[in-house]
Design a protein around this motif. Structure first.
Motif, mmCIF file in Angstrom:
data_model
loop_
_atom_site.group_PDB
_atom_site.id
_atom_site.type_symbol
_atom_site.label_atom_id
_atom_site.label_comp_id
_atom_site.label_asym_id
_atom_site.label_seq_id
_atom_site.Cartn_x
_atom_site.Cartn_y
_atom_site.Cartn_z
ATOM 1 N N ASP A 91 0.853 -1.180 0.000
ATOM 2 C CA ASP A 91 0.000 0.000 0.000
ATOM 3 C C ASP A 91 0.896 1.240 0.000
ATOM 4 O O ASP A 91 1.666 1.452 0.939
ATOM 5 C CB ASP A 91 -0.861 -0.057 1.270
ATOM 6 N N ILE A 92 0.770 2.064 -1.018
ATOM 7 C CA ILE A 92 1.665 3.222 -1.152
ATOM 8 C C ILE A 92 1.464 4.224 -0.012
ATOM 9 O O ILE A 92 2.396 4.937 0.357
ATOM 10 C CB ILE A 92 1.484 3.882 -2.545
ATOM 11 N N ASN A 105 -7.134 12.482 -10.637
ATOM 12 C CA ASN A 105 -7.888 12.951 -11.813
ATOM 13 C C ASN A 105 -7.677 14.455 -11.920
ATOM 14 O O ASN A 105 -7.128 15.070 -10.997
ATOM 15 C CB ASN A 105 -9.370 12.570 -11.716
ATOM 16 N N GLY A 111 -10.813 10.771 -5.401
ATOM 17 C CA GLY A 111 -11.576 9.839 -6.229
ATOM 18 C C GLY A 111 -11.481 8.452 -5.639
ATOM 19 O O GLY A 111 -11.374 8.303 -4.417
ATOM 20 N N GLY A 113 -9.721 4.262 -6.074
ATOM 21 C CA GLY A 113 -8.399 3.647 -6.220
ATOM 22 C C GLY A 113 -7.352 4.223 -5.280
ATOM 23 O O GLY A 113 -7.626 4.530 -4.119
ATOM 24 N N ALA A 196 1.222 2.222 -10.042
ATOM 25 C CA ALA A 196 1.137 1.921 -11.479
ATOM 26 C C ALA A 196 0.051 2.814 -12.090
ATOM 27 O O ALA A 196 -1.111 2.419 -12.226
ATOM 28 C CB ALA A 196 0.819 0.444 -11.679
ATOM 29 N N SER A 198 -2.566 4.908 -14.069
ATOM 30 C CA SER A 198 -3.528 4.633 -15.156
ATOM 31 C C SER A 198 -3.950 3.176 -15.327
ATOM 32 O O SER A 198 -4.789 2.882 -16.174
ATOM 33 C CB SER A 198 -3.005 5.138 -16.528
ATOM 34 N N GLY A 200 -5.513 1.142 -13.298
ATOM 35 C CA GLY A 200 -6.698 0.698 -12.566
ATOM 36 C C GLY A 200 -7.945 1.177 -13.286
ATOM 37 O O GLY A 200 -8.265 0.723 -14.394
ATOM 38 N N PHE A 232 0.237 -2.761 -6.071
ATOM 39 C CA PHE A 232 -0.812 -3.204 -5.152
ATOM 40 C C PHE A 232 -1.005 -4.711 -5.232
ATOM 41 O O PHE A 232 -1.286 -5.358 -4.245
ATOM 42 C CB PHE A 232 -2.103 -2.473 -5.525
ATOM 43 N N ASP A 233 -0.867 -5.256 -6.427
ATOM 44 C CA ASP A 233 -1.121 -6.694 -6.605
ATOM 45 C C ASP A 233 0.139 -7.400 -7.093
ATOM 46 O O ASP A 233 1.041 -6.775 -7.646
ATOM 47 C CB ASP A 233 -2.271 -6.900 -7.616
HETATM 48 N N1 AR6 Z 1 -1.301 1.521 -3.070
HETATM 49 C C1 AR6 Z 1 -0.675 1.244 -4.226
HETATM 50 N N2 AR6 Z 1 -1.336 1.028 -5.377
HETATM 51 C C2 AR6 Z 1 -2.680 1.080 -5.339
HETATM 52 C C3 AR6 Z 1 -3.419 1.368 -4.173
HETATM 53 C C4 AR6 Z 1 -2.664 1.600 -2.981
HETATM 54 N N3 AR6 Z 1 -3.251 1.886 -1.827
HETATM 55 N N4 AR6 Z 1 -4.737 1.334 -4.469
HETATM 56 C C5 AR6 Z 1 -4.834 1.035 -5.783
HETATM 57 N N5 AR6 Z 1 -3.615 0.862 -6.304
HETATM 58 P P1 AR6 Z 1 -6.189 3.600 -9.892
HETATM 59 P P2 AR6 Z 1 -5.881 5.127 -12.389
HETATM 60 C C6 AR6 Z 1 -3.191 0.549 -7.684
HETATM 61 O O1 AR6 Z 1 -7.523 3.113 -10.319
HETATM 62 O O2 AR6 Z 1 -6.053 3.901 -13.198
HETATM 63 C C7 AR6 Z 1 -9.302 7.560 -9.277
HETATM 64 O O3 AR6 Z 1 -10.679 7.614 -9.076
HETATM 65 C C8 AR6 Z 1 -4.199 -0.132 -8.573
HETATM 66 O O4 AR6 Z 1 -4.235 -1.531 -8.310
HETATM 67 O O5 AR6 Z 1 -6.052 4.062 -8.496
HETATM 68 O O6 AR6 Z 1 -4.758 6.057 -12.745
HETATM 69 C C9 AR6 Z 1 -8.725 8.897 -9.670
HETATM 70 O O7 AR6 Z 1 -9.384 9.965 -9.017
HETATM 71 C C10 AR6 Z 1 -3.622 0.170 -9.931
HETATM 72 O O8 AR6 Z 1 -2.572 -0.749 -10.234
HETATM 73 O O9 AR6 Z 1 -5.700 4.851 -10.820
HETATM 74 C C11 AR6 Z 1 -8.945 8.925 -11.148
HETATM 75 O O10 AR6 Z 1 -10.272 9.317 -11.461
HETATM 76 C C12 AR6 Z 1 -2.983 1.560 -9.756
HETATM 77 O O11 AR6 Z 1 -2.916 1.765 -8.345
HETATM 78 C C13 AR6 Z 1 -8.755 7.494 -11.557
HETATM 79 O O12 AR6 Z 1 -9.026 6.724 -10.387
HETATM 80 C C14 AR6 Z 1 -3.761 2.692 -10.379
HETATM 81 O O13 AR6 Z 1 -5.144 2.452 -10.226
HETATM 82 C C15 AR6 Z 1 -7.331 7.224 -11.964
HETATM 83 O O14 AR6 Z 1 -7.247 5.916 -12.460
#
Ligand code: AR6
Length: 245
Positions: A91-92, A105, A111, A113, A196, A198, A200, A232-233
């Motif tokens: 967890d970052i 975003n 948001g 994630g 990582a 974008s 998610g 995360f995974d």
């Molecule tokens: N620690 C590390 N990595 C994480 C964590 C964590 N706690 N939680 C999720 N990830 P995402 P995006 C990973 O969806 O695709 C938001 O609503 C996750 O598994 O967080 O850039 C924003 O406000 C994935 O590998 O970001 C934007 O609207 C990575 O982080 C939108 O999501 C990115 O997933 C951005 O989407």
């Protein structure tokens, strides 16, 4: 103490802090290092008794025990002089690094994630500071303080939404890493952790995104000493590990 030894000491401290998920003062760090039984080679190194590459191998053997936590320790002598890139799974929001990068975003107001997790852990002060930034364009980056996070700073960047790959997604994702590192340079920090971006909610293919991330980070030259990819995974962590082998 030589410059090299000081840098090595800071790198080791960075690793310990990442393992423990909290900052250590110099004395506490020394105690931890003693526990890991790597203090002796450090003092020998200071006296000029050991070559850095040998010391690194010794330290790496100690850190091997903690490998299940995803800590990789640089083995190569040359890495003392350049920036070390490491992969962690976790967890970052819990990383005790100088700056963590947020996959935000364009509103920068939070948001789901990783963005949601960072805002929850940082507390309401973060969104209040973000409101003053006036948003952020895709591919750009802006910094705030870390508030209640262990990290001193959060660098918010906005990744591209995946739309099939012909809409400048690659260029914009590369720009997120480059601009985040540029912002980090201005903060005079020595460690930074990236998620990582974008991959998610924004749907960017993981392998393709990791290749871009590694490529951009490997181009970096500046004062940062350790760059972490915090995955995360396990699937994502394995992709990064393979690319960095
Ligand atoms: N620690 C590390 N990595 C994480 C964590 C964590 N706690 N939680 C999720 N990830 P995402 P995006 C990973 O969806 O695709 C938001 O609503 C996750 O598994 O967080 O850039 C924003 O406000 C994935 O590998 O970001 C934007 O609207 C990575 O982080 C939108 O999501 C990115 O997933 C951005 O989407």
């Amino acid at each position: 103490m030589s410059k090299k030894a000081a840098k090595l000491g800071r790198l080791l401290q960075g690793n310990c802090e990442a393992i423990l998920g909290k900052r250590l003062d110099k004395r506490k760090f020394r105690r931890k290092i003693e526990l890991l039984n790597i203090v002796k080679p450090i003092s020998e190194y200071r006296r000029g008794g050991q070559r850095p590459a040998r010391l690194y191998r010794f330290a790496a053997a100690r850190f091997e025990k903690l490998k299940d936590k995803g800590i990789l320790f640089p083995l190569e002598d040359r890495e003392i002089m350049s920036c070390a890139i490491q992969v962690l799974q976790g967890d970052i929001t819990r990383q005790a690094v100088d700056a963590i990068v947020n996959a935000a975003n364009s509103s920068l107001l939070g948001g789901g994630g990783v963005d949601g997790a960072i805002h929850r852990a940082a507390g309401a002060g973060l969104v209040a500071e973000c409101r003053l930034l006036g948003g952020c364009k895709t591919g750009e980056a802006k910094a705030t303080k870390g508030h209640n996070l262990p990290a001193k700073y959060v660098i918010h960047t906005v990744g591209p939404v995946w739309r099939g790959g012909d809409n400048e997604e690659d260029r914009l994702l590369a720009s997120c890493y480059r601009k985040s590192l540029e912002v980090a340079n201005g903060l005079k920090i020595r460690s930074i952790a990236f998620p990582a971006i974008s991959t998610g909610i924004y749907g960017f293919p993981k392998q393709r995104a990791a290749r871009i991330a590694v490529n951009e980070v490997q181009k970096y030259s500046g004062d940062i000493e350790v760059i972490f990819f915090v995955c995360f995974d396990s699937e994502t962590a394995n992709i990064y590990r393979k690319l960095l082998k």
